[in-house]
Design a protein around this motif. Structure first.
Motif, short mmCIF file in Angstrom:
data_model
loop_
_atom_site.label_atom_id
_atom_site.label_comp_id
_atom_site.label_asym_id
_atom_site.label_seq_id
_atom_site.Cartn_x
_atom_site.Cartn_y
_atom_site.Cartn_z
N ALA A 137 -4.06 16.13 14.10
CA ALA A 137 -5.15 15.46 14.82
C ALA A 137 -4.59 14.30 15.64
N TRP A 138 -3.67 13.54 15.07
CA TRP A 138 -3.08 12.41 15.78
C TRP A 138 -2.29 12.88 16.99
N THR B 210 -12.38 12.93 -1.85
CA THR B 210 -13.03 14.25 -1.91
C THR B 210 -12.50 15.16 -0.81
N ILE B 211 -12.22 14.61 0.37
CA ILE B 211 -11.68 15.43 1.46
C ILE B 211 -10.27 15.92 1.11
N ILE B 212 -9.46 15.04 0.55
CA ILE B 212 -8.09 15.43 0.19
C ILE B 212 -8.11 16.51 -0.89
N ILE B 213 -8.94 16.35 -1.91
CA ILE B 213 -9.01 17.37 -2.96
C ILE B 213 -9.51 18.70 -2.38
N PHE B 214 -10.54 18.65 -1.53
CA PHE B 214 -11.05 19.86 -0.88
C PHE B 214 -9.95 20.56 -0.09
N SER B 215 -9.19 19.78 0.68
CA SER B 215 -8.13 20.38 1.49
C SER B 215 -7.11 21.09 0.61
N PRO C 127 -3.45 17.97 3.76
CA PRO C 127 -4.19 16.92 4.46
C PRO C 127 -3.31 16.04 5.34
N VAL C 128 -2.05 15.86 4.95
CA VAL C 128 -1.13 15.07 5.76
C VAL C 128 -0.83 15.80 7.07
N ALA C 129 -0.62 17.11 6.98
CA ALA C 129 -0.39 17.91 8.19
C ALA C 129 -1.63 17.89 9.09
N ASN D 278 0.84 -1.19 0.00
CA ASN D 278 0.00 0.00 0.00
C ASN D 278 0.87 1.24 0.00
N ASP D 279 0.44 2.25 -0.74
CA ASP D 279 1.12 3.54 -0.69
C ASP D 279 0.81 4.21 0.64
N SER D 280 1.68 5.10 1.08
CA SER D 280 1.45 5.84 2.32
C SER D 280 0.38 6.91 2.07
N PHE D 281 -0.21 7.39 3.14
CA PHE D 281 -1.20 8.46 3.03
C PHE D 281 -0.60 9.65 2.30
N GLU D 282 0.63 9.99 2.64
CA GLU D 282 1.30 11.12 2.01
C GLU D 282 1.49 10.91 0.51
N GLU D 283 1.90 9.70 0.10
CA GLU D 283 2.07 9.41 -1.32
C GLU D 283 0.73 9.52 -2.06
N ILE D 284 -0.32 9.02 -1.44
CA ILE D 284 -1.64 9.09 -2.07
C ILE D 284 -2.11 10.54 -2.16
#
Length: 107
Positions: free
Chosen positions: A83-84, A64-69, A76-78, A4-10
């Motif tokens: 949040a974490w 959709t959330i990533i594109i909106f951000s 979105p990664v930040a 799987n790609d990382s969240f950041e890569e995606i």
């Protein structure tokens, strides 16, 4: 099994994909409406216990959330990291399936 790609890569790949399709310069209200639409589809899939549809709709919701951000100039990664960092050591109690943070238990 594929890695799987990382969240950041995606997120970076989605930003490139959205830019190529001229989505990033568009009105964020339109993308926000897509988030709401995808949330409804996620709810329907969950309520109907349709696992494959649930996987698809959660993925679409994240897209959709990533594109909106990106449209509103927020990384979105930040956001996810912030949040974490905020919740990872949070203490509290789960009441009726809802986590209530410690500071709200005394209110």
């Amino acid at each position: 099994m594929a890695k799987n790609d990382s969240f950041e890569e995606i997120a970076n790949g989605l930003a490139k994909w959205a830019k190529e399709r001229d989505l990033l310069g568009k009105d964020p209200h339109i993308q926000f409406s897509k988030i709401v639409e995808e949330l409804g589809e996620t709810s329907a899939a969950y309520n109907k216990q349709k696992h494959d549809d649930l996987v698809d709709s959660i993925g679409d919701l994240l897209v959709t959330i990533i594109i909106f951000s990106k449209q509103v100039g927020v990384d979105p990664v930040a956001c996810l990291n912030e949040a974490w960092r905020t919740i990872k050591h949070r203490r509290g109690k789960t009441i009726n399936g809802v986590f209530v943070k410690e500071s709200d238990l005394n209110k």
